[in-house]
Design a protein around this motif. Structure first.
Motif, PDB file in Angstrom:
ATOM      1  N   MET A  88      37.042  41.195  32.914  1.00 54.07           N
ATOM      2  CA  MET A  88      36.750  40.329  31.768  1.00 54.07           C
ATOM      3  C   MET A  88      37.766  40.593  30.663  1.00 54.07           C
ATOM      4  O   MET A  88      38.147  41.734  30.411  1.00 54.07           O
ATOM      5  N   LEU A  89      38.195  39.535  30.019  1.00 55.22           N
ATOM      6  CA  LEU A  89      39.139  39.694  28.909  1.00 55.22           C
ATOM      7  C   LEU A  89      38.401  40.209  27.679  1.00 55.22           C
ATOM      8  O   LEU A  89      37.429  39.608  27.225  1.00 55.22           O
ATOM      9  N   VAL A  90      38.875  41.344  27.142  1.00 54.86           N
ATOM     10  CA  VAL A  90      38.236  41.927  25.957  1.00 54.86           C
ATOM     11  C   VAL A  90      39.101  41.833  24.717  1.00 54.86           C
ATOM     12  O   VAL A  90      38.596  41.967  23.598  1.00 54.86           O
ATOM     13  N   ALA A  91      40.399  41.596  24.872  1.00 52.92           N
ATOM     14  CA  ALA A  91      41.289  41.482  23.713  1.00 52.92           C
ATOM     15  C   ALA A  91      42.618  40.896  24.158  1.00 52.92           C
ATOM     16  O   ALA A  91      43.012  41.026  25.326  1.00 52.92           O
ATOM     17  N   ALA A  92      43.301  40.282  23.216  1.00 50.00           N
ATOM     18  CA  ALA A  92      44.633  39.742  23.506  1.00 50.00           C
ATOM     19  C   ALA A  92      45.473  39.774  22.241  1.00 50.00           C
ATOM     20  O   ALA A  92      44.949  39.644  21.127  1.00 50.00           O
ATOM     21  N   ALA A  93      46.748  39.943  22.439  1.00 51.79           N
ATOM     22  CA  ALA A  93      47.730  39.822  21.358  1.00 51.79           C
ATOM     23  C   ALA A  93      48.729  38.753  21.768  1.00 51.79           C
ATOM     24  O   ALA A  93      49.170  38.721  22.913  1.00 51.79           O
ATOM     25  N   VAL A  94      49.048  37.879  20.849  1.00 49.31           N
ATOM     26  CA  VAL A  94      50.041  36.829  21.080  1.00 49.31           C
ATOM     27  C   VAL A  94      51.244  37.138  20.207  1.00 49.31           C
ATOM     28  O   VAL A  94      51.104  37.327  18.988  1.00 49.31           O
ATOM     29  N   CYS A  95      52.428  37.201  20.806  1.00 47.11           N
ATOM     30  CA  CYS A  95      53.645  37.535  20.078  1.00 47.11           C
ATOM     31  C   CYS A  95      54.777  36.601  20.493  1.00 47.11           C
ATOM     32  O   CYS A  95      54.785  36.094  21.620  1.00 47.11           O
ATOM     33  N   PRO A  96      55.748  36.386  19.618  1.00 45.25           N
ATOM     34  CA  PRO A  96      56.939  35.622  20.015  1.00 45.25           C
ATOM     35  C   PRO A  96      57.829  36.475  20.908  1.00 45.25           C
ATOM     36  O   PRO A  96      57.664  37.699  20.971  1.00 45.25           O
ATOM     37  N   CYS A  97      58.776  35.838  21.584  1.00 41.15           N
ATOM     38  CA  CYS A  97      59.577  36.603  22.544  1.00 41.15           C
ATOM     39  C   CYS A  97      61.086  36.436  22.404  1.00 41.15           C
ATOM     40  O   CYS A  97      61.808  36.592  23.394  1.00 41.15           O
ATOM     41  N   PRO A  98      61.624  36.172  21.216  1.00 40.22           N
ATOM     42  CA  PRO A  98      63.081  36.101  21.122  1.00 40.22           C
ATOM     43  C   PRO A  98      63.693  37.492  21.253  1.00 40.22           C
ATOM     44  O   PRO A  98      63.183  38.464  20.671  1.00 40.22           O
ATOM     45  N   PRO A  99      64.776  37.653  22.002  1.00 41.61           N
ATOM     46  CA  PRO A  99      65.443  38.954  22.049  1.00 41.61           C
ATOM     47  C   PRO A  99      65.826  39.464  20.662  1.00 41.61           C
ATOM     48  O   PRO A  99      65.954  40.684  20.456  1.00 41.61           O
ATOM     49  N   LEU A 100      65.987  38.561  19.687  1.00 47.24           N
ATOM     50  CA  LEU A 100      66.305  38.984  18.324  1.00 47.24           C
ATOM     51  C   LEU A 100      65.198  39.832  17.707  1.00 47.24           C
ATOM     52  O   LEU A 100      65.417  40.468  16.680  1.00 47.24           O
ATOM     53  N   LEU A 101      64.028  39.857  18.331  1.00 47.84           N
ATOM     54  CA  LEU A 101      62.968  40.733  17.842  1.00 47.84           C
ATOM     55  C   LEU A 101      63.371  42.201  17.993  1.00 47.84           C
ATOM     56  O   LEU A 101      62.869  43.066  17.269  1.00 47.84           O
ATOM     57  N   VAL A 102      64.266  42.476  18.916  1.00 51.69           N
ATOM     58  CA  VAL A 102      64.784  43.837  19.123  1.00 51.69           C
ATOM     59  C   VAL A 102      65.913  44.067  18.118  1.00 51.69           C
ATOM     60  O   VAL A 102      66.933  43.370  18.160  1.00 51.69           O
ATOM     61  N   PRO A 103      65.768  45.006  17.196  1.00 58.78           N
ATOM     62  CA  PRO A 103      66.771  45.176  16.132  1.00 58.78           C
ATOM     63  C   PRO A 103      68.189  45.387  16.645  1.00 58.78           C
ATOM     64  O   PRO A 103      69.148  44.907  16.022  1.00 58.78           O
ATOM     65  N   ASP A 104      68.348  46.089  17.774  1.00 58.97           N
ATOM     66  CA  ASP A 104      69.686  46.315  18.310  1.00 58.97           C
ATOM     67  C   ASP A 104      70.368  45.000  18.675  1.00 58.97           C
ATOM     68  O   ASP A 104      71.596  44.887  18.592  1.00 58.97           O
ATOM     69  N   ILE A 105      69.582  44.016  19.087  1.00 59.04           N
ATOM     70  CA  ILE A 105      70.143  42.708  19.424  1.00 59.04           C
ATOM     71  C   ILE A 105      70.456  41.927  18.163  1.00 59.04           C
ATOM     72  O   ILE A 105      71.502  41.284  18.042  1.00 59.04           O
ATOM     73  N   ALA A 106      69.545  41.974  17.193  1.00 58.05           N
ATOM     74  CA  ALA A 106      69.723  41.220  15.952  1.00 58.05           C
ATOM     75  C   ALA A 106      70.819  41.785  15.074  1.00 58.05           C
ATOM     76  O   ALA A 106      71.414  41.060  14.275  1.00 58.05           O
ATOM     77  N   ALA A 107      71.085  43.082  15.205  1.00 58.97           N
ATOM     78  CA  ALA A 107      72.138  43.758  14.414  1.00 58.97           C
ATOM     79  C   ALA A 107      71.930  43.495  12.919  1.00 58.97           C
ATOM     80  O   ALA A 107      70.864  43.765  12.389  1.00 58.97           O
ATOM     81  N   GLY A 108      72.927  42.923  12.249  1.00 62.10           N
ATOM     82  CA  GLY A 108      72.847  42.738  10.804  1.00 62.10           C
ATOM     83  C   GLY A 108      71.759  41.799  10.346  1.00 62.10           C
ATOM     84  O   GLY A 108      71.330  41.839   9.190  1.00 62.10           O
ATOM     85  N   ALA A 109      71.271  40.949  11.259  1.00 65.57           N
ATOM     86  CA  ALA A 109      70.203  40.017  10.906  1.00 65.57           C
ATOM     87  C   ALA A 109      68.813  40.601  11.153  1.00 65.57           C
ATOM     88  O   ALA A 109      67.810  39.918  10.942  1.00 65.57           O
ATOM     89  N   ALA A 110      68.749  41.848  11.567  1.00 61.98           N
ATOM     90  CA  ALA A 110      67.464  42.454  11.943  1.00 61.98           C
ATOM     91  C   ALA A 110      66.400  42.365  10.853  1.00 61.98           C
ATOM     92  O   ALA A 110      65.233  42.100  11.162  1.00 61.98           O
ATOM     93  N   PRO A 111      66.736  42.595   9.564  1.00 63.82           N
ATOM     94  CA  PRO A 111      65.685  42.554   8.535  1.00 63.82           C
ATOM     95  C   PRO A 111      64.964  41.214   8.435  1.00 63.82           C
ATOM     96  O   PRO A 111      63.832  41.154   7.947  1.00 63.82           O
ATOM     97  N   GLU A 112      65.584  40.134   8.909  1.00 61.57           N
ATOM     98  CA  GLU A 112      64.968  38.817   8.799  1.00 61.57           C
ATOM     99  C   GLU A 112      63.675  38.712   9.608  1.00 61.57           C
ATOM    100  O   GLU A 112      62.832  37.865   9.313  1.00 61.57           O
ATOM    101  N   LEU A 113      63.515  39.548  10.625  1.00 59.26           N
ATOM    102  CA  LEU A 113      62.313  39.501  11.452  1.00 59.26           C
ATOM    103  C   LEU A 113      61.437  40.742  11.288  1.00 59.26           C
ATOM    104  O   LEU A 113      60.552  40.999  12.098  1.00 59.26           O
ATOM    105  N   ASP A 114      61.676  41.509  10.228  1.00 60.12           N
ATOM    106  CA  ASP A 114      60.874  42.711   9.998  1.00 60.12           C
ATOM    107  C   ASP A 114      59.383  42.398   9.888  1.00 60.12           C
ATOM    108  O   ASP A 114      58.542  43.114  10.440  1.00 60.12           O
ATOM    109  N   THR A 115      59.050  41.316   9.186  1.00 54.27           N
ATOM    110  CA  THR A 115      57.637  40.964   9.024  1.00 54.27           C
ATOM    111  C   THR A 115      57.012  40.606  10.360  1.00 54.27           C
ATOM    112  O   THR A 115      55.872  40.986  10.653  1.00 54.27           O
ATOM    113  N   ALA A 116      57.755  39.883  11.194  1.00 50.10           N
ATOM    114  CA  ALA A 116      57.252  39.534  12.525  1.00 50.10           C
ATOM    115  C   ALA A 116      57.059  40.788  13.369  1.00 50.10           C
ATOM    116  O   ALA A 116      56.060  40.911  14.089  1.00 50.10           O
ATOM    117  N   ARG A 117      58.004  41.719  13.291  1.00 48.41           N
ATOM    118  CA  ARG A 117      57.879  42.957  14.076  1.00 48.41           C
ATOM    119  C   ARG A 117      56.637  43.746  13.678  1.00 48.41           C
ATOM    120  O   ARG A 117      55.917  44.276  14.529  1.00 48.41           O
TER     121      ARG A 117
END
Length: 235
Positions: A1-30
């Motif tokens: 039975m499903l007891v909980a779920a989390a829904v998240c976006p999946c852009p690789p830019l969510l990984v700071p190493d990928i986003a590099a200098g733009a990483a802070p733009e997705l801090d709130t999402a992270r």
């Protein structure tokens, strides 16, 4: 039975190493993703199923120990889904991002498996996969990866489409209310035209959640880079 779920976006830019200098733009999402993962851990599941969009060749299950990398995005970074013997099959990007989120959270609550969902799969088949998943254990949790439309602005990957804002509004409302029926009526053809990669995984969640009596909460909603990103919890 499903007891909980989390829904998240999946852009690789969510990984700071990928986003590099733009990483802070997705801090709130992270941070919202971290909160969502924390909630499903607190539900004490017996099994965590990670669900994300995948190409046709990537559709199917991924056992614990499956690995993914971000080399195609310019970064020599690899991740592993849960703990298990190394598998030959490589994770699709959406599940690799999920594996990174779980590693960031030091996930140790329960075993983890992955499910890549072909985004051309019709809604009822997605829901059937969800129902099958919910029957895997007495306490199943899901981490569901997926983006909304990619057509919110002129510079978006899919260019501007006036229908995109309405589609994302309906998706956000359904995810925030844990409304499985509203997710099931998201139009498959429109989702494809708007490049909304989350449609199929969300409908897997809808199938798993039917009859579970879960309540939803929307933690994050925005459209950076012209793509709809949502973070929600169902518990």
């Amino acid at each position: 039975m499903l007891v909980a779920a989390a829904v998240c976006p999946c852009p690789p830019l969510l990984v700071p190493d990928i986003a590099a200098g733009a990483a802070p733009e997705l801090d709130t999402a992270r941070e919202a993703c971290a909160d969502a993962v924390g909630l499903i851990a607190a539900a004490r599941p017996d099994l965590l199923l990670v669900v994300g969009p995948a190409a046709e060749a990537e559709h199917g299950t991924y056992p614990a120990g499956s690995r993914g990398s971000f080399w195609s995005f310019g970064e020599d970074l690899s991740v592993c889904l849960g703990v298990g013997p190394e598998q030959e099959r490589q994770l699709p990007p959406s599940l690799a991002v999920a594996a990174w989120l779980l590693r960031r959270a030091n996930w140790a609550a329960c075993p983890v498996e992955g499910l890549g969902v072909d985004d051309r799969l019709v809604g009822e088949r997605c829901a059937a996969l969800g129902r099958e998943a919910a029957e895997r254990s007495e306490r199943v949790a899901m981490l569901v990866m997926g983006d909304g439309s990619a057509c919110r602005t002129l510079k978006a990957p899919g260019y501007l489409d006036e229908r995109a804002a309405g589609f994302d509004r309906d998706a956000a409302r359904a995810l925030g209310a844990a409304d499985a029926e509203a997710l099931m009526v998201l139009d498959e053809s429109l989702a494809r035209e708007l490049k909304a990669a989350g449609r199929a995984p969300w409908q897997v969640l809808a199938g798993a959640a039917r009859g579970a009596g879960l309540e939803g909460r929307l933690l994050y909603e925005d459209a950076p880079y012209g793509v709809g990103y949502f973070v929600a919890t169902w518990s």
